[in-house]
Design a protein around this motif. Structure first.
Motif, PDB file in Angstrom:
ATOM      1  N   ASP A 176       0.827  -1.204   0.000  1.00 55.25           N
ATOM      2  CA  ASP A 176       0.000   0.000   0.000  1.00 55.25           C
ATOM      3  C   ASP A 176       0.865   1.260   0.000  1.00 55.25           C
ATOM      4  O   ASP A 176       0.569   2.235  -0.710  1.00 55.25           O
ATOM      5  CB  ASP A 176      -0.928   0.003   1.217  1.00 55.25           C
ATOM      6  N   THR A 177       1.940   1.257   0.781  1.00 55.55           N
ATOM      7  CA  THR A 177       2.836   2.412   0.847  1.00 55.55           C
ATOM      8  C   THR A 177       3.517   2.644  -0.501  1.00 55.55           C
ATOM      9  O   THR A 177       3.557   3.771  -1.011  1.00 55.55           O
ATOM     10  CB  THR A 177       3.891   2.203   1.939  1.00 55.55           C
ATOM     11  N   ASP A 178       4.043   1.580  -1.085  1.00 55.69           N
ATOM     12  CA  ASP A 178       4.758   1.712  -2.362  1.00 55.69           C
ATOM     13  C   ASP A 178       3.814   2.046  -3.508  1.00 55.69           C
ATOM     14  O   ASP A 178       4.159   2.828  -4.405  1.00 55.69           O
ATOM     15  CB  ASP A 178       5.518   0.421  -2.670  1.00 55.69           C
ATOM     16  N   PHE A 179       2.618   1.460  -3.487  1.00 50.68           N
ATOM     17  CA  PHE A 179       1.666   1.755  -4.554  1.00 50.68           C
ATOM     18  C   PHE A 179       1.199   3.204  -4.490  1.00 50.68           C
ATOM     19  O   PHE A 179       1.028   3.853  -5.525  1.00 50.68           O
ATOM     20  CB  PHE A 179       0.467   0.814  -4.477  1.00 50.68           C
ATOM     21  N   LEU A 180       1.005   3.730  -3.290  1.00 47.33           N
ATOM     22  CA  LEU A 180       0.587   5.124  -3.155  1.00 47.33           C
ATOM     23  C   LEU A 180       1.639   6.054  -3.745  1.00 47.33           C
ATOM     24  O   LEU A 180       1.306   7.011  -4.457  1.00 47.33           O
ATOM     25  CB  LEU A 180       0.342   5.456  -1.681  1.00 47.33           C
ATOM     26  N   THR A 181       2.899   5.776  -3.482  1.00 44.97           N
ATOM     27  CA  THR A 181       3.975   6.578  -4.069  1.00 44.97           C
ATOM     28  C   THR A 181       3.914   6.530  -5.593  1.00 44.97           C
ATOM     29  O   THR A 181       4.039   7.556  -6.277  1.00 44.97           O
ATOM     30  CB  THR A 181       5.351   6.066  -3.593  1.00 44.97           C
ATOM     31  N   PHE A 182       3.678   5.332  -6.128  1.00 45.07           N
ATOM     32  CA  PHE A 182       3.616   5.138  -7.576  1.00 45.07           C
ATOM     33  C   PHE A 182       2.449   5.895  -8.208  1.00 45.07           C
ATOM     34  O   PHE A 182       2.626   6.617  -9.201  1.00 45.07           O
ATOM     35  CB  PHE A 182       3.491   3.639  -7.867  1.00 45.07           C
ATOM     36  N   ILE A 183       1.272   5.772  -7.632  1.00 45.48           N
ATOM     37  CA  ILE A 183       0.093   6.366  -8.268  1.00 45.48           C
ATOM     38  C   ILE A 183       0.100   7.885  -8.113  1.00 45.48           C
ATOM     39  O   ILE A 183      -0.384   8.622  -8.990  1.00 45.48           O
ATOM     40  CB  ILE A 183      -1.206   5.722  -7.725  1.00 45.48           C
ATOM     41  N   LYS A 184       0.679   8.384  -7.040  1.00 46.05           N
ATOM     42  CA  LYS A 184       0.825   9.840  -6.889  1.00 46.05           C
ATOM     43  C   LYS A 184       1.767  10.399  -7.950  1.00 46.05           C
ATOM     44  O   LYS A 184       1.547  11.506  -8.466  1.00 46.05           O
ATOM     45  CB  LYS A 184       1.333  10.177  -5.491  1.00 46.05           C
ATOM     46  N   ASP A 185       2.807   9.652  -8.255  1.00 44.32           N
ATOM     47  CA  ASP A 185       3.733  10.096  -9.303  1.00 44.32           C
ATOM     48  C   ASP A 185       3.028  10.166 -10.653  1.00 44.32           C
ATOM     49  O   ASP A 185       3.202  11.134 -11.402  1.00 44.32           O
ATOM     50  CB  ASP A 185       4.927   9.144  -9.371  1.00 44.32           C
ATOM     51  N   LEU A 186       2.221   9.154 -10.975  1.00 40.77           N
ATOM     52  CA  LEU A 186       1.444   9.201 -12.217  1.00 40.77           C
ATOM     53  C   LEU A 186       0.508  10.401 -12.221  1.00 40.77           C
ATOM     54  O   LEU A 186       0.406  11.127 -13.214  1.00 40.77           O
ATOM     55  CB  LEU A 186       0.623   7.923 -12.380  1.00 40.77           C
ATOM     56  N   ASP A 187      -0.156  10.603 -11.100  1.00 43.26           N
ATOM     57  CA  ASP A 187      -1.145  11.683 -11.004  1.00 43.26           C
ATOM     58  C   ASP A 187      -0.511  13.053 -11.168  1.00 43.26           C
ATOM     59  O   ASP A 187      -1.172  14.000 -11.584  1.00 43.26           O
ATOM     60  CB  ASP A 187      -1.863  11.579  -9.650  1.00 43.26           C
ATOM     61  N   SER A 188       0.768  13.165 -10.863  1.00 41.16           N
ATOM     62  CA  SER A 188       1.457  14.444 -11.033  1.00 41.16           C
ATOM     63  C   SER A 188       1.677  14.777 -12.503  1.00 41.16           C
ATOM     64  O   SER A 188       1.960  15.931 -12.854  1.00 41.16           O
ATOM     65  CB  SER A 188       2.811  14.419 -10.302  1.00 41.16           C
ATOM     66  N   LYS A 189       1.531  13.763 -13.376  1.00 38.38           N
ATOM     67  CA  LYS A 189       1.742  13.960 -14.811  1.00 38.38           C
ATOM     68  C   LYS A 189       0.421  14.081 -15.576  1.00 38.38           C
ATOM     69  O   LYS A 189       0.264  14.960 -16.421  1.00 38.38           O
ATOM     70  CB  LYS A 189       2.542  12.780 -15.372  1.00 38.38           C
ATOM     71  N   LYS A 190      -0.499  13.162 -15.274  1.00 35.60           N
ATOM     72  CA  LYS A 190      -1.830  13.170 -15.885  1.00 35.60           C
ATOM     73  C   LYS A 190      -2.805  12.591 -14.864  1.00 35.60           C
ATOM     74  O   LYS A 190      -2.399  11.786 -14.011  1.00 35.60           O
ATOM     75  CB  LYS A 190      -1.880  12.283 -17.142  1.00 35.60           C
ATOM     76  N   PRO A 191      -4.091  12.939 -14.956  1.00 34.43           N
ATOM     77  CA  PRO A 191      -5.054  12.317 -14.042  1.00 34.43           C
ATOM     78  C   PRO A 191      -5.152  10.811 -14.272  1.00 34.43           C
ATOM     79  O   PRO A 191      -4.858  10.308 -15.360  1.00 34.43           O
ATOM     80  CB  PRO A 191      -6.366  13.028 -14.372  1.00 34.43           C
ATOM     81  N   VAL A 192      -5.582  10.104 -13.232  1.00 31.04           N
ATOM     82  CA  VAL A 192      -5.553   8.644 -13.208  1.00 31.04           C
ATOM     83  C   VAL A 192      -6.958   8.069 -13.049  1.00 31.04           C
ATOM     84  O   VAL A 192      -7.758   8.555 -12.236  1.00 31.04           O
ATOM     85  CB  VAL A 192      -4.655   8.153 -12.048  1.00 31.04           C
ATOM     86  N   ILE A 193      -7.244   7.038 -13.827  1.00 28.54           N
ATOM     87  CA  ILE A 193      -8.408   6.170 -13.630  1.00 28.54           C
ATOM     88  C   ILE A 193      -7.845   4.841 -13.141  1.00 28.54           C
ATOM     89  O   ILE A 193      -7.145   4.139 -13.872  1.00 28.54           O
ATOM     90  CB  ILE A 193      -9.201   5.973 -14.929  1.00 28.54           C
TER      91      ILE A 193
END
Length: 316
Positions: free
Chosen positions: A187-204
């Motif tokens: 959960d900790t590592d995935f949150l870091t990953f998805i936040k990084d994506l979200d900083s570039k484009k919105p995420v579904i």
């Protein structure tokens, strides 16, 4: 049991015939299940695009579907590929495909869709995902960049012009919660990953997240709290932290008080017929996509797995 010690008089030929009959019976049973699933899919009442609109009045033009299929081969034997053509979504994420990338049957391809596969490199017949997309993505990647997680084949990411689609099959904490500590690391590592994506484009973000976030999200919260995988404080807090970082659970956003809407039912105890279930499958959006949301719901009538498909419709 008066005949328990009676000596068998069957010959080898008899045994062979008996085995053949058993195989035939199994085949007939599989055919019957496939016919039933196909009928259920065909009679689902609302595969057409939703009539619901965004808060500013726009109609949906993007439909996504996610389904934990519980093994691609078994799922296909039940004629569940017909769901893909019936639903006619733009993007599908299948989870728990349980099949190596080089063993995907050619029949799994569907005309009109680009397909991508991610499998476990650690265990055969374990985890795995597939992505079907009408539009060819700009790029497709696999995993979150952390080796100990990525060897299990749990994430697939498709990049499009305006957004990312992230399909995930989140680790289960296991019987007696033997993997709960690992799940917290994930959960900790995935949150870091998805936040990084979200900083570039919105995420579904979608898939089997293996957590019932709120008490309303499962039938029996009291008897399962901190005892059963998917409903520990740690797992629920992990999902809360993700939402607090700029994401929204779309179903609860639209239906905050709706009860007894589930996406998973154990095969034991006739739970699906009784609707003793869990909501483990989600569509989660970057908050800035909420103005594009039209609908998020579950196809509870569609059989073929111990999970049902979930869908999300957006005006993009």
């Amino acid at each position: 049991m008066p005949n328990a010690k009676r000596k068998s008089t069957r010959t080898k030929e008899d045994n062979g015939e008996s085995k053949a009959k058993k195989v035939k019976t199994t085949s007939e049973a599989e055919s019957a299940v496939a016919e039933k699933v196909a009928d259920d899919i065909a009679t689902e009442t609302n595969f057409s695009p939703t009539e619901k609109k965004t808060s500013d009045g726009r109609s949906s033009n993007l439909k996504l579907s996610a389904w934990n299929v519980g093994g691609l081969r078994a799922w296909m034997k039940k004629d569940c590929l017909s769901y893909i053509t019936q639903e006619d979504a733009d993007i599908y994420i299948l989870q728990e495909t349980k099949i190596p990338n080089d063993k995907v049957p050619k029949e799994a391809k569907v005309e009109g869709y680009y397909t991508y596969w991610n499998a476990s490199t650690e265990k055969a017949g374990y985890a795995g995902l597939a992505l079907y997309s009408k539009e060819k993505p700009i790029n497709v990647t696999y995993g979150i960049g952390v080796e100990k997680h990525d060897k299990e084949g749990r994430v697939i990411v498709a990049e499009y012009e305006k957004y990312y689609v992230v399909g995930a099959y989140i680790p289960n904490s296991g019987r007696k919660l033997v993997r709960l500590e690992y799940r917290q690391e994930w959960d900790t590592d995935f949150l870091t990953f998805i936040k990084d994506l979200d900083s570039k484009k919105p995420v579904i973000f979608c898939g089997d997240l293996n957590v019932a976030h709120l008490e309303i999200d499962l039938k029996n919260p009291k008897s399962n709290k901190n005892k059963t995988a998917g409903f520990t404080d740690q797992e629920r807090d992990g999902f809360t932290k993700l939402l607090d970082e700029g994401f929204t659970d779309t179903f609860r956003h639209l239906y905050p008080e709706t009860e007894e809407m589930y996406s998973f039912w154990t095969y034991m105890g006739n739970c699906r017929a009784k609707n003793v279930g869990w909501r483990l499958d989600y569509f989660v959006l970057s908050n800035r996509l909420l103005t594009n949301l039209c609908e998020s719901t579950m196809r509870t009538k569609v059989m073929g797995s111990d999970h049902c498909p979930i869908i999300c419709e957006l005006a993009m």
